[in-house]
Design an enzyme around this catalytic site. Sequence first.
Site, PDB file in Angstrom:
ATOM      1  N   GLU A   1     -62.446 -20.000 -20.969  1.00 39.89           N
ATOM      2  CA  GLU A   1     -61.434 -20.565 -21.665  1.00 39.89           C
ATOM      3  C   GLU A   1     -62.548 -21.369 -22.123  1.00 39.89           C
ATOM      4  OE1 GLU A   1     -57.495 -21.127 -21.793  1.00 39.89           O
ATOM      5  OE2 GLU A   1     -58.487 -22.326 -20.382  1.00 39.89           O
TER       6      GLU A   1
ATOM      7  N   CYS B   1     -54.197 -22.188 -24.922  1.00 41.66           N
ATOM      8  CA  CYS B   1     -54.345 -21.340 -24.238  1.00 41.66           C
ATOM      9  C   CYS B   1     -54.254 -19.710 -24.882  1.00 41.66           C
ATOM     10  CB  CYS B   1     -53.245 -21.139 -22.904  1.00 41.66           C
ATOM     11  SG  CYS B   1     -53.351 -22.763 -22.377  1.00 41.66           S
TER      12      CYS B   1
ATOM     13  N   LYS C   1     -43.737 -33.878 -14.362  1.00 43.06           N
ATOM     14  CA  LYS C   1     -44.421 -35.172 -14.522  1.00 43.06           C
ATOM     15  C   LYS C   1     -45.855 -34.434 -15.466  1.00 43.06           C
ATOM     16  CE  LYS C   1     -48.570 -34.030 -13.248  1.00 43.06           C
ATOM     17  NZ  LYS C   1     -49.149 -34.512 -14.385  1.00 43.06           N
TER      18      LYS C   1
ATOM     19  N   GLU D   1     -47.630 -20.537 -16.233  1.00 43.02           N
ATOM     20  CA  GLU D   1     -48.774 -20.564 -17.475  1.00 43.02           C
ATOM     21  C   GLU D   1     -50.004 -21.049 -17.856  1.00 43.02           C
ATOM     22  OE1 GLU D   1     -50.247 -20.926 -21.115  1.00 43.02           O
ATOM     23  OE2 GLU D   1     -48.364 -21.622 -21.954  1.00 43.02           O
TER      24      GLU D   1
HETATM   25  C1  SIN Z   1     -50.927 -23.084 -24.797  1.00 42.79           C
HETATM   26  O1  SIN Z   1     -51.466 -23.292 -25.129  1.00 42.79           O
HETATM   27  O2  SIN Z   1     -50.782 -23.152 -23.176  1.00 42.79           O
HETATM   28  C2  SIN Z   1     -49.462 -23.155 -25.437  1.00 42.79           C
HETATM   29  C3  SIN Z   1     -49.904 -22.495 -26.729  1.00 42.79           C
HETATM   30  C4  SIN Z   1     -48.822 -22.122 -28.071  1.00 42.79           C
HETATM   31  O3  SIN Z   1     -47.588 -22.649 -27.070  1.00 42.79           O
HETATM   32  O4  SIN Z   1     -48.400 -21.954 -28.842  1.00 42.79           O
END
Ligand code: SIN
Length: 480
Positions: free
Chosen positions: A382, A285, A175, A251
Amino acid sequence: MNCFQKRAYINGEWVDASSGKTFPVYNPATGEYIDEVPDMGEAETRFAIDAAHEALKNWKNSSAADRSHLLKRWHQLLLEHKNELARILTTEQGKPLAEALAEVKYGISYIEWFAEEARRIYGDIIPGQDASKRIMVVKEAVGVVGLITPWNFPNAMIARKIGAALAAGCTVVVKPAEATPFSALAMAFLAEKAGFPKGVINVVTTSRPDEVGAEMCTHSKLRKISFTGSTEVGKILMRQSAGTVKRLSLELGGNAPFIVFEDADIDAAIRGLMQSKYRNSGQTCVCANRILVHNSIHVHFLRRLTEETRKLKIGNGFEELVDIGPLINDEAMLKMESLVGDALAKGATCHTGGKKSALGPRFYEPTVLSGITDEMTLCKEEIFGPVSAVSSFDTEEEAIRMANNTNFGLAAYFYGRDIGRIYRVMEALEFGMVGVNTGLLSTVTAPFGGIKESGFGREGSRYGVEEYLNMKYICIGDIK
Ligand code: SIN
């Protein structure tokens, strides 16, 4: 070959929603309508899970060599179409074309890696307690897996999940995020050309992620969910999956500290920070979220960071030499304005940027703020935008305490040369990934993932495939 597809892909067919409904997708740089995709819900998700379940028996019993071979064919086709995939990505996500191409290559590297790992899934023979018994451990595919992926890396986040899942013998229902379905569909199109059997890969498009997610979490034939996205949604998926006791890989969000000690190579630290902070316009992230600089170098560091930030070129990702594309949507712009407004109201100083760009409603100027304190919202959340938030510290203990003062635990970075301190700090940081004298951690060979409220499970590396395998212990008795 034109990879651009606008129908969903279920059981080897390109299909519409049963209601016939679609939803539009827009280019975040221009606001222009790109096209529309089927708006699917619970029924189509169930159908996709059933198709994946039907395909599972043959797929999990196929040889590792066959799975590896198909993944390699897919890898080859993805490589041949990398420029087209990058253009689709920039159109729907906004990142500069060179970055989109880098992401596509990064994604492709996971397909290649897991094509190789498929052939290295080993079990164990364990010496038994009893002379008449033999003990072995075999690894088996988890089953049908739901892959829920984000808009910030519409290609690579699918690739690093799907490569591992398919190598392990799992079948998948993907998805993609509603903002970026076209990258997922283009990848599925090339998978079909590579020859994956029907039902092994399914892509469900939707503007109602809650409905599709809930169906995935509660369906008993789907045995695992791998999700990349916010901590808030990760917690919902975790709760919804409890009823069927699913395996999960999550994650989730980060709040990365970036510490610069007084003995650091400042030029190297600035280079590392520019990569970590401004990649994908700050929408990753693992972006540096809290920049902590030793008091003795703070003024000089801030001046250098401001100079480099002012050099960044903002614009449509298709323009030459653009560094910073648009934010993904208007909501992201509101969040940026609110975070920066809150910091300024609580005493932060703005050195550059600090406002929406004249280029358009989703372009935010690369920004440097100093005087950041714990009470400011951007210290706790964040940022997910091109805003550098700098504060200072006096001692190593203080830097470690500030860095660990968060519920998140994805990535952390620090710069310094003293070897004793390097060991002390890397051991004290409570994060799943630590970059020492580097601002870039992501690579196919390393395990990507977090601890605390940043989730669990690892992607990429030799550990990535384990997430899609169950361990079965077999005891053979009465051996004479
Ligand atoms: C992410 O922002 O979730 C992944 C970033 C990355 O793989 O460097």
